[in-house]
Design an enzyme around this catalytic site. Structure first.
Site, PDB file in Angstrom:
ATOM      1  N   LYS A  27      67.456  67.643  71.535  1.00  0.00           N
ATOM      2  CA  LYS A  27      67.205  67.187  70.148  1.00  0.00           C
ATOM      3  C   LYS A  27      68.066  65.950  69.913  1.00  0.00           C
ATOM      4  CE  LYS A  27      68.335  67.061  66.281  1.00  0.00           C
ATOM      5  NZ  LYS A  27      68.536  65.783  65.534  1.00  0.00           N
ATOM      6  N   GLU A  67      81.557  68.584  71.569  1.00  0.00           N
ATOM      7  CA  GLU A  67      82.277  67.308  71.701  1.00  0.00           C
ATOM      8  C   GLU A  67      82.265  66.688  70.320  1.00  0.00           C
ATOM      9  OE1 GLU A  67      83.607  66.315  74.489  1.00  0.00           O
ATOM     10  OE2 GLU A  67      82.676  67.706  75.894  1.00  0.00           O
ATOM     11  N   CYS A  97      83.698  57.944  69.790  1.00  0.00           N
ATOM     12  CA  CYS A  97      84.602  59.045  69.400  1.00  0.00           C
ATOM     13  C   CYS A  97      86.024  58.782  69.889  1.00  0.00           C
ATOM     14  CB  CYS A  97      84.080  60.357  69.950  1.00  0.00           C
ATOM     15  SG  CYS A  97      83.693  60.254  71.694  1.00  0.00           S
ATOM     16  N   GLU A 155      88.389  60.174  60.623  1.00  0.00           N
ATOM     17  CA  GLU A 155      87.558  59.401  61.550  1.00  0.00           C
ATOM     18  C   GLU A 155      86.637  58.480  60.756  1.00  0.00           C
ATOM     19  OE1 GLU A 155      84.333  61.378  63.710  1.00  0.00           O
ATOM     20  OE2 GLU A 155      85.024  60.304  65.489  1.00  0.00           O
TER      21      GLU A 155
HETATM   22  P1  NAD Z   1      76.264  64.410  63.316  1.00  0.00           P
HETATM   23  O1  NAD Z   1      77.137  65.588  63.490  1.00  0.00           O
HETATM   24  O2  NAD Z   1      75.880  64.011  61.950  1.00  0.00           O
HETATM   25  O3  NAD Z   1      74.871  64.645  64.066  1.00  0.00           O
HETATM   26  C1  NAD Z   1      74.804  64.889  65.454  1.00  0.00           C
HETATM   27  C2  NAD Z   1      73.514  65.607  65.787  1.00  0.00           C
HETATM   28  O4  NAD Z   1      73.500  66.886  65.162  1.00  0.00           O
HETATM   29  C3  NAD Z   1      72.246  64.903  65.307  1.00  0.00           C
HETATM   30  O5  NAD Z   1      71.265  65.075  66.309  1.00  0.00           O
HETATM   31  C4  NAD Z   1      71.888  65.672  64.044  1.00  0.00           C
HETATM   32  O6  NAD Z   1      70.508  65.659  63.721  1.00  0.00           O
HETATM   33  C5  NAD Z   1      72.311  67.076  64.423  1.00  0.00           C
HETATM   34  N1  NAD Z   1      72.647  67.959  63.302  1.00  0.00           N
HETATM   35  C6  NAD Z   1      73.074  67.611  62.048  1.00  0.00           C
HETATM   36  N2  NAD Z   1      73.346  68.732  61.329  1.00  0.00           N
HETATM   37  C7  NAD Z   1      73.094  69.790  62.148  1.00  0.00           C
HETATM   38  C8  NAD Z   1      73.230  71.205  62.008  1.00  0.00           C
HETATM   39  N3  NAD Z   1      73.676  71.766  60.866  1.00  0.00           N
HETATM   40  N4  NAD Z   1      72.928  72.005  63.060  1.00  0.00           N
HETATM   41  C9  NAD Z   1      72.525  71.457  64.221  1.00  0.00           C
HETATM   42  N5  NAD Z   1      72.366  70.138  64.417  1.00  0.00           N
HETATM   43  C10 NAD Z   1      72.666  69.309  63.403  1.00  0.00           C
HETATM   44  O7  NAD Z   1      76.982  63.252  64.129  1.00  0.00           O
HETATM   45  P2  NAD Z   1      76.573  61.716  64.227  1.00  0.00           P
HETATM   46  O8  NAD Z   1      76.863  61.098  62.905  1.00  0.00           O
HETATM   47  O9  NAD Z   1      75.205  61.583  64.819  1.00  0.00           O
HETATM   48  O10 NAD Z   1      77.604  61.187  65.343  1.00  0.00           O
HETATM   49  C11 NAD Z   1      78.870  60.741  65.047  1.00  0.00           C
HETATM   50  C12 NAD Z   1      79.887  61.825  65.396  1.00  0.00           C
HETATM   51  O11 NAD Z   1      79.776  62.195  66.765  1.00  0.00           O
HETATM   52  C13 NAD Z   1      81.317  61.338  65.234  1.00  0.00           C
HETATM   53  O12 NAD Z   1      82.090  62.325  64.571  1.00  0.00           O
HETATM   54  C14 NAD Z   1      81.805  61.172  66.665  1.00  0.00           C
HETATM   55  O13 NAD Z   1      83.187  61.289  66.850  1.00  0.00           O
HETATM   56  C15 NAD Z   1      81.063  62.247  67.363  1.00  0.00           C
HETATM   57  N6  NAD Z   1      80.997  61.971  68.807  1.00  0.00           N
HETATM   58  C16 NAD Z   1      81.814  62.667  69.659  1.00  0.00           C
HETATM   59  C17 NAD Z   1      81.795  62.403  71.031  1.00  0.00           C
HETATM   60  C18 NAD Z   1      82.699  63.161  71.983  1.00  0.00           C
HETATM   61  O14 NAD Z   1      82.514  63.040  73.196  1.00  0.00           O
HETATM   62  N7  NAD Z   1      83.654  63.915  71.503  1.00  0.00           N
HETATM   63  C19 NAD Z   1      80.950  61.409  71.525  1.00  0.00           C
HETATM   64  C20 NAD Z   1      80.146  60.701  70.624  1.00  0.00           C
HETATM   65  C21 NAD Z   1      80.176  61.009  69.261  1.00  0.00           C
END
Ligand code: NAD
Length: 481
Positions: free
Chosen positions: A176, A250, A284, A384
């Protein structure tokens, strides 16, 4: 290319609701493509297809050497189509084309190659037990159906971080991708069929948070691997309780960078800037809070700000662009909100501090922003931001540094810039982060584990650790009497 459809059981189809969502080019603000907005029914169908494929001998009984060949083939196909993938990623996500090519596409291909090598090496052991007349051996078996949920910052690369080890271990998957940036995942899905993966092994459901929630709630999913925000990570932990899914998370970060009095600023300034504004700070592990020895504080801050002001910001497809747009307007408003909070809490903007105007006004461009006069308790130093906002603070006492770095809910990565090797080792030990970098902005490598401690997540991706995440250990006893 059928952007608009979901891949379920080897067939491309519309969302059951026929709903669609539109992705936007963040460099222009214009609509780029329409994709299916999958929901619960689609996730249900995709999980059923993945469960069926898990039992299908064409996958379940495929010899490891053949599975390895298929993964290797995906890496070759990615490289064949590298230019198209890179352009798609730049248009959909905004990252400069050379980054899309060298980091996203080449990195994704490298992950498939690396895990292709693992497939034939996933074996068990014979424990030295003390039960008489009995043999025990262990094997590693697939976890089952894996739900893979990815964010928008490195859509193709992070999908590869999950797909390659999950498939190497013999699982089946439902991917997804993030609703803001689904296009490279859809294109990648085509390559699995071309490489020869049986139908249903890889399923892709585009859609928003509802599709993610349906996947996490689903009793037919055995494991969820999620990369995204800490806030959503917490929701996922709660939702996964139903069938006690295995989870890899992550999550967010607030990477600290410590610059000591003896640091080589000719190296430290450009390296820290690169780390802070790579992919417009939407990383991240981006360095975003800097602790600089007071004797070098003014010099470091000014040099960082000068270098930040010289960064060429523009559309990712333009030759010479060093930093592209943020992923979209909603995110830009969030980043700008943090900048405003920094000002209202008393920090000083040295450079940047507002969205780009002129030729760049239509896109979601936000120039690199450097804050001085900040304190540890400010939001810009604690939360963040996920944008190109760098907060510089002085320190007087090296003994206080580990405690200041560790005074954070996050624990993903930190870096140290010093010529003192003993200090470097001491800090590497004291800092609570899953990764510490000394005098280097290391790129990630598929052989090296990556993940977080504290609110930055659970588990590790990459390396041998990823194989453990995507397998269960089975122990078998044989009576020998
Ligand atoms: P997000 O959490 O808003 O969304 C990530 C994914 O989760 C999307 O596909 C979204 O549709 C889905 N999603 C949203 N709500 C959900 C729920 N309740 N249940 C299941 N799925 C759900 O994150 P984002 O804004 O897309 O990405 C940015 C974040 O990702 C930042 O916090 C960043 O630090 C983190 N990130 C971490 C790493 C790592 O390796 N630690 C790498 C890249 C990004």
């Amino acid at each position: 290319m059928r952007n608009g459809q979901l891949l379920i059981g080897g067939e491309w189809c519309e969302a059951a609701s026929e709903a669609t969502l539109t992705t936007v080019d963040p460099a222009t603000g214009e609509a780029l493509a329409t994709v299916a907005d999958g929901g619960e029914k689609d996730v249900d169908a995709a999980v059923a297809a993945a469960r069926a494929a898990l039992r299908n001998p064409s996958w379940a009984a495929m010899p490891p050497s053949e599975r390895a060949r298929l993964l290797w083939r995906v890496s070759e196909l990615l490289e064949r189509d590298a230019d198209a993938f890179a352009e798609l990623e730049t248009r959909d996500q905004g990252q400069p084309l050379p980054i899309a090519r060298a980091v996203s596409v080449a990195g994704a291909a490298e992950h498939f190659r690396y895990f292709a090598g693992w497939v034939t090496k996933i074996d068990g052991r014979v424990p030295a037990h003390s039960v008489p007349q009995a043999l025990n051996y262990t094997t590693r078996v697939p976890v089952g159906v894996c739900g893979l949920i990815t964010p928008w910052n490195f859509p193709l690369l992070i999908a590869a971080w999950k797909l390659a080890p999950a498939l190497a271990c013999g699982n089946t998957v439902v991917l997804k991708p993030a609703e803001q940036t689904p296009l490279s995942a859809v294109r990648l899905a085509h390559l699995f069929a071309e490489a020869g993966f049986p139908p249903g092994v890889v399923n892709v459901v585009t859609g928003g948070p509802d599709a993610g929630r349906a996947l996490v709630d689903h009793p037919g999913v055995d494991k969820v691997s999620f990369t995204g925000s800490t806030e959503v990570g917490r929701d996922i932990v709660r939702a996964a309780a139903g069938n006690l899914k295995r989870l890899s998370l992550e999550l967010g970060g607030k990477a600290a960078s410590v610059v000591t009095a003896d640091a080589d600023l000719d190296v430290a300034v450009p390296a820290n800037l690169r780390s802070g504004i790579n992919n417009s700070g939407q990383v991240c592990g981006a360095s975003s809070r800097f602790y600089v020895a007071r004797s070098r504080y003014d010099e470091f801050t000014q040099r960082l700000a000068d270098a930040a002001a010289a960064v060429r910001v523009g559309p990712g497809l333009n030759v010479g662009t060093q930093m592209g747009p943020l992923v979209g307007e909603e995110h830009l408003a969030r980043v700008d909100g943090y900048v405003r909070s920094g000002v209202s809490q008393g920090a000083t903007i040295v450079t940047g501090g507002k969205r780009a105007d002129g030729d760049l006004a239509a896109g979601s461009f936000y120039p690199p922003t450097v804050f001085a006069d900040a304190r540890d308790d400010m939001r810009i130093a604690r939360e963040e931001i996920f944008g190109p906002v760098l907060t510089v603070m002085p320190f007087d006492d090296l003994d206080e540094i580990a405690a200041r770095v560790n005074d954070s809910e996050f624990g993903l990565v930190a870096s140290v810039w010093t010529r003192d090797l003993a200090l470097a080792h001491r800090l590497a030990e004291q800092i609570q982060a899953a990764c510490v970098r000394v005098n280097i902005v290391a790129s990630l490598d598929p052989a090296v584990p990556w993940g977080g401690v504290k609110a930055s997540g659970w588990g590790r991706e990459m390396g041998a650790e990823a194989i453990e995440e995507y397998t269960e250990v089975k122990s078998v006893w044989i009576g020998l009497q």
